[in-house]
Structure formats: C-alpha cells, structure tokens
Scaffold this active site. Structure first.
Site, PDB file in Angstrom:
ATOM      1  N   ARG A   1       0.854  -1.198   0.000  1.00  0.00           N
ATOM      2  CA  ARG A   1       0.000   0.000   0.000  1.00  0.00           C
ATOM      3  C   ARG A   1       0.895   1.255   0.000  1.00  0.00           C
ATOM      4  O   ARG A   1       0.583   2.262  -0.629  1.00  0.00           O
ATOM      5  CB  ARG A   1      -0.876  -0.040   1.264  1.00  0.00           C
TER       6      ARG A   1
ATOM      7  N   SER B   1       5.787   8.802  13.710  1.00  0.00           N
ATOM      8  CA  SER B   1       4.757   7.828  13.325  1.00  0.00           C
ATOM      9  C   SER B   1       4.366   6.940  14.508  1.00  0.00           C
ATOM     10  O   SER B   1       5.113   6.804  15.472  1.00  0.00           O
ATOM     11  CB  SER B   1       5.271   6.976  12.158  1.00  0.00           C
TER      12      SER B   1
ATOM     13  N   ASN C   1       1.230   1.350  14.976  1.00  0.00           N
ATOM     14  CA  ASN C   1       0.322   0.429  14.277  1.00  0.00           C
ATOM     15  C   ASN C   1       0.506   0.382  12.760  1.00  0.00           C
ATOM     16  O   ASN C   1       0.160  -0.602  12.125  1.00  0.00           O
ATOM     17  CB  ASN C   1      -1.142   0.712  14.639  1.00  0.00           C
ATOM     18  N   TYR C   2       1.038   1.473  12.197  1.00  0.00           N
ATOM     19  CA  TYR C   2       1.375   1.481  10.761  1.00  0.00           C
ATOM     20  C   TYR C   2       2.776   2.057  10.625  1.00  0.00           C
ATOM     21  O   TYR C   2       2.950   3.189  10.137  1.00  0.00           O
ATOM     22  CB  TYR C   2       0.377   2.328   9.962  1.00  0.00           C
TER      23      TYR C   2
ATOM     24  N   LYS D   1      11.162  10.121  13.375  1.00  0.00           N
ATOM     25  CA  LYS D   1      11.235   9.268  14.570  1.00  0.00           C
ATOM     26  C   LYS D   1      10.020   8.353  14.578  1.00  0.00           C
ATOM     27  O   LYS D   1       8.883   8.816  14.479  1.00  0.00           O
ATOM     28  CB  LYS D   1      11.245  10.166  15.821  1.00  0.00           C
TER      29      LYS D   1
ATOM     30  N   THR E   1       8.230   3.599  19.680  1.00  0.00           N
ATOM     31  CA  THR E   1       9.170   2.620  20.251  1.00  0.00           C
ATOM     32  C   THR E   1       9.083   1.317  19.458  1.00  0.00           C
ATOM     33  O   THR E   1      10.085   0.837  18.924  1.00  0.00           O
ATOM     34  CB  THR E   1       8.836   2.371  21.739  1.00  0.00           C
TER      35      THR E   1
ATOM     36  N   GLU F   1      -2.719  13.693  14.100  1.00  0.00           N
ATOM     37  CA  GLU F   1      -3.801  12.708  14.073  1.00  0.00           C
ATOM     38  C   GLU F   1      -3.709  11.922  15.369  1.00  0.00           C
ATOM     39  O   GLU F   1      -2.747  11.213  15.613  1.00  0.00           O
ATOM     40  CB  GLU F   1      -3.643  11.799  12.845  1.00  0.00           C
TER      41      GLU F   1
ATOM     42  N   ARG G   1      -6.389   0.273  15.767  1.00  0.00           N
ATOM     43  CA  ARG G   1      -6.457   1.261  14.683  1.00  0.00           C
ATOM     44  C   ARG G   1      -7.284   2.428  15.197  1.00  0.00           C
ATOM     45  O   ARG G   1      -8.329   2.207  15.810  1.00  0.00           O
ATOM     46  CB  ARG G   1      -7.134   0.662  13.444  1.00  0.00           C
ATOM     47  N   CYS G   2      -6.821   3.641  14.938  1.00  0.00           N
ATOM     48  CA  CYS G   2      -7.591   4.779  15.441  1.00  0.00           C
ATOM     49  C   CYS G   2      -8.927   4.879  14.721  1.00  0.00           C
ATOM     50  O   CYS G   2      -9.836   5.532  15.206  1.00  0.00           O
ATOM     51  CB  CYS G   2      -6.795   6.070  15.333  1.00  0.00           C
ATOM     52  N   THR G   3      -9.064   4.211  13.580  1.00  0.00           N
ATOM     53  CA  THR G   3     -10.341   4.204  12.875  1.00  0.00           C
ATOM     54  C   THR G   3     -11.170   2.955  13.201  1.00  0.00           C
ATOM     55  O   THR G   3     -12.177   2.704  12.537  1.00  0.00           O
ATOM     56  CB  THR G   3     -10.106   4.246  11.348  1.00  0.00           C
TER      57      THR G   3
ATOM     58  N   GLU H   1     -10.836   5.778  24.715  1.00  0.00           N
ATOM     59  CA  GLU H   1     -10.309   5.020  23.579  1.00  0.00           C
ATOM     60  C   GLU H   1      -9.356   3.927  24.087  1.00  0.00           C
ATOM     61  O   GLU H   1      -8.267   4.214  24.589  1.00  0.00           O
ATOM     62  CB  GLU H   1      -9.541   5.932  22.611  1.00  0.00           C
TER      63      GLU H   1
HETATM   64  O1  G3P Z   1      -4.634   4.213  13.547  1.00  0.00           O
HETATM   65  C1  G3P Z   1      -4.247   4.954  12.492  1.00  0.00           C
HETATM   66  C2  G3P Z   1      -5.216   5.090  11.372  1.00  0.00           C
HETATM   67  O2  G3P Z   1      -4.654   5.963  10.470  1.00  0.00           O
HETATM   68  C3  G3P Z   1      -5.871   3.865  10.815  1.00  0.00           C
HETATM   69  O3  G3P Z   1      -5.756   3.654   9.465  1.00  0.00           O
HETATM   70  O4  G3P Z   1      -6.034   2.432   7.346  1.00  0.00           O
HETATM   71  O5  G3P Z   1      -6.527   1.272   9.507  1.00  0.00           O
HETATM   72  O6  G3P Z   1      -8.031   3.026   8.700  1.00  0.00           O
HETATM   73  P1  G3P Z   1      -6.652   2.527   8.706  1.00  0.00           P
END
Ligand code: G3P
Length: 467
Positions: free
Chosen positions: A101, A144, A147-148, A170, A173, A243, A276-278, A370
């Site tokens: 991706r 960053s 998680n990604y 950076k 961790t 974000e 994931r924040c989403t 959260e």
């Molecule tokens: O947690 C970060 C956020 O950007 C999630 O991305 O692609 O899982 O919706 P995605």
C-alpha cells in the site's frame, strides 16, 4: 534480534547506550541507540543545512529518488513484513499489505506533486501572467505510530521530500526497528546527506528536544492525544498535522442489512486486534435489531483465530502490557457496572481474546475512553437522534459509520455527525490514501492525505509578470 543504528547527516550512529525493544509477545525483538539531546540537535541542523540544496535540485531529480524509493519498498516488502510480525505482532499478510500500500502511496504522491507544483493563471484584462509555485517549508519532523510503522511514516516522509523539504523522522518505540529500513533504503539510494535523518531514543533522554527544536517548520504526527497536545503546546510557528485517535461509532438502524453490518463491525472492530484509530469502538444499535445483530456478530467473532502473529492469526498480542492492562480495566469497569460479555473473557500476557460486550451504558468508561484492543461494546438506542447525540458527546471526532438501507436518511444523519468522515454501510477506514484524513475535536488538527499533506508541507509563491 535486530540491532539498529540511527542515521544522521548520512552517517550511521551506533550510540553509547542502546535500549531494548520488546515484541508484544514478550521477547526482545531488537535494540536501538538511546540518542541524547545533542544528537537530536545535530539531526535538525543537518536537515536545515541540506534543505536549500535539496530544494534546488530539479523536480525530476527528486521525483526519480522517490520512485526509486517506491521500488525498493516493493523489493524489501517481505523483509519488512517479517520485522513487523516480530516487532508489532501484525500478521505477515497484513504487514506485507501495508508495505505494498505504501509503495503505491509514494507513486501517487509523486503524481500529485507533478500535478500541483506549478500553476499558470492569466488575467488578460489586467495584463498579468501569474505562475503560482509550491515551495518547500523547510524541515519537517515526522513522528509515526506503532500500528502502521511504514505506511504512516512514509505518508509523512514522501510528500515532505518530493516537495523539497528535508526530514527528521522518529518512529514509535515499537516500529523503530522496521523504520530503520527506510534509512537503509535512502542510504543505499545515496540521497544527499542530511536530507533524511532517522532518530531513535527514549523520552527521558530526548525529552521535548525532538519537537521544540527551532529548525522545525512543520510537524506531522500520528499518535496519542497526550503527546499530540504536548507537541501542539510547543509547536510555536511550526505548521502541525496531528492525528490523535478516535472513538468511532457504528450506528445501526432497524432497517440495516444485518449480515453486512455484522461483517463490517467485526472487520472494523477487530482488525489488527482493534489497534487502529479508525476502529469501530462503539456500536449504537436500535433496540429492535440488537439481539439479531449481536448473535451474528458473536458467531463471527467466535471464529476469529487468536494467537501468534507469525501464524497469521487475526487476533494477536496487543502492543504492550500497559495497553493490555488498560483495555482490561475498561472491560472490568463495564462488567462491574452491569455490562454482559457475550464472549469468553480470556487474557494470556498481552494476548486478549476478542470481547463483545452487551448492555453497555453511557455511565461506563468504555463508552467514552479510547482503548486500543479487541473489544466492541454495544449500546442500545431507541432513536436516530439519540444515537447522533451520544456519538457527538465524545471528545473525539475521527470517523463513524451508519448502517441502513435508507441512504437519504443516512446522509441526513451524516451531516449532523461531528467527524472527519462518515461511512455509510461500511466500517471506518483511512484508505484509499488519496482521501483526506482528518478529525475534529481531540482527534486532531489539519489534514493528512496525498494531496493534503503536499499542500500543508508547502507554501505558495507567486511570480507575477505585468505586461
Ligand atoms: O490508527 C491509524 C489510522 O490511520 C488507521 O488507518 O487504514 O486502519 O483506517 P486505517
């Protein structure tokens, strides 16, 4: 075990002290240098000194670097995915998908930059010809999340570099080990020294020196709300793209297609163990269909595989013990206040089996806070208005979903929702990467996304020819 070095001004820095990075599964995945404030200052000074020359290169030269970088990401996708399996317990398939991706994202960033870097405007009546250029801001700090560690790093680095900025990067961790591969690639491509700097270190040594440096022109950060707000407090004149998380809701109306809704809730709530924040973090379901929906969701959740990332399990270890403890605190608080778990509550170390909670009410912490884990709470509602009202009471506003067959009604409700993106009959997600990604309230500031990051990391500059 991967032992990495930092990369500053084109040199690899081993550091006097190295710190361990533990896999979510408990073993040591590698080590990284604990840089100090002087090292960090040197990284920013190097980025500053290299910037003019980097921006003075032809656009084609910068573009060629970025396209070569995209090719290298593809070449090393398996290697990076294996590191992620160990370092962040992401399954191999998901980790590899992330890298692929990302190489596409780089190519899309290049294409978009070529589209927007220069715009001609003529004013015949005024006898003026104007060229609007997009110039670099200067030095971009990219931070960053775990998680990604590749996608959300490169989503910041690529727009910064192609448009002539230099970068200090950076990683989180966990994510630092795989992040070092980006420095290896830039080193191999012989990117001019100082253009890309990769720093590592622990908060207690580096302190705020990372985001208070006077050389920073823009900060692109994805991560927790606390650190994000701290960065923002110190950002001074630096442009910020932040974000910071979410508490995304799935609203299920009585007329929803329950099979589709259940699959989307399971995918949206439990992918990468809810980290994931989403992710869908709350479901507001109409009383009429609650039981039918729950039985479909529980049926699917019970079939999710749980275990080691290396075995490609769907649910894997959450990132660390404090995250696992926090998730369980919220679950226990909810159960103590009357919530009913519909799946077995089971935890081994940082591995938490997926949890579906019924009878969740707004007085429970899990309705608002959260947690980054495989837990989806269900709250019963008896009207659309109540669902929207409860959703908007959150301190976050990243994304949300509405499940219904009545698209007109969903669009009407969507406009009342305080979020950056509203998904109808689908779970929340950031992609495709060309979309603007943003949130309101504590979810962040400014917009991330191919075109949007390019715009935020550049400034306009006009040359006006008067004829
Ligand atoms: O947690 C970060 C956020 O950007 C999630 O991305 O692609 O899982 O919706 P995605």
């Amino acid at each position: 075990m991967k032992k990495i070095k930092a990369y500053i001004n084109g040199k690899w820095i081993a550091g006097d002290i190295n710190y361990p990075i533990y896999s979510p599964e408990g073993h040591e995945a590698g080590t990284a240098p604990a840089l100090n404030k002087e090292d960090i200052d040197l990284a920013f000074e190097s980025a500053r000194s290299a910037q003019r020359e980097w921006e003075a290169k032809t656009i084609d030269e910068r573009v060629q670097f970025m396209l070569a970088f995209a090719d290298k990401l593809d070449e090393r996708a398996d290697e990076m995915a294996h590191i992620m399996v160990d370092e962040i317990a992401k399954s191999f398939n998901d980790a590899k998908t992330e890298v692929v991706r990302t190489s596409k994202l780089v190519r899309d960033v290049v294409a978009e930059y070529l589209r927007i870097y220069q715009e001609e405007v003529t004013f015949p009546k005024l006898n003026k010809d104007v060229t609007i250029f997009r110039k670099a801001l200067g030095v971009v700090l990219a931070i960053s999340p775990f998680n990604y560690p590749i996608n959300l790093s490169v989503a910041k680095i690529a727009p910064a570099l192609v448009s002539g900025n230099t970068v200090v990067f950076k990683g989180a961790t966990n994510g630092t080990l795989v992040g070092s591969v980006l420095a290896e690639i830039f080193d191999e491509l012989k990117l001019p020294k100082g253009v890309f700097n990769f720093v590592t270190g622990r908060g207690r040594e580096i302190g705020s020196s990372l985001y208070t440096n006077k050389n920073i022109n823009a900060i692109s950060f994805t991560g927790g709300e606390r650190v994000g707000k701290e960065i923002s407090d110190h950002a001074s004149m630096a442009i910020q793209i932040l974000e910071l998380g979410g508490k995304d809701v799935g609203i299920v109306r009585a007329d929803a297609d329950l099979d589709l809704t259940a699959s989307q809730i399971v995918k949206g709530g439990f992918s990468y163990s809810g980290q994931r924040c989403t992710a869908i973090k709350r479901v507001f379901v109409h009383s009429e269909v609650k039981n039918a929906l729950l039985s479909k969701v529980v049926h699917q959740v019970n079939r999710l595989t749980v275990g080691k990332a290396a075995d490609n399990n769907f649910i894997t270890h959450v990132i660390n013990k404090s995250s696992a403890d926090y998730i369980m605190d919220l679950v226990n608080d909810a159960i103590d206040k009357g919530a009913k778990p519909l799946t077995e509550i089971k935890r081994e170390g940082n591995l938490i089996w997926p949890i579906v909670l019924d009878k969740v009410t707004p007085d429970m912490r899990i309705a608002w806070e959260e947690q980054f884990g495989p837990v989806v709470p269900f709250i019963e509602v008896d009207s659309d208005d109540l669902a929207v009202e409860l959703a908007n009471k959150s301190d976050y506003g990243l994304q949300s979903s509405i499940f219904t067959k009545d698209i007109d009604k969903a669009v009407e409700m969507a406009h009342k929702m305080e979020v950056g993106s509203l998904n109808i009959n689908g779970s929340s997600q950031r992609g495709p990467d060309t979309l603007p990604f943003t949130g309101v309230k504590n979810s962040g500031l400014n917009i991330q996304g191919i075109k949007y990051s390019l715009e935020t990391m550049t400034r306009t500059f006009n040359i006006v020819v008067n004829k």
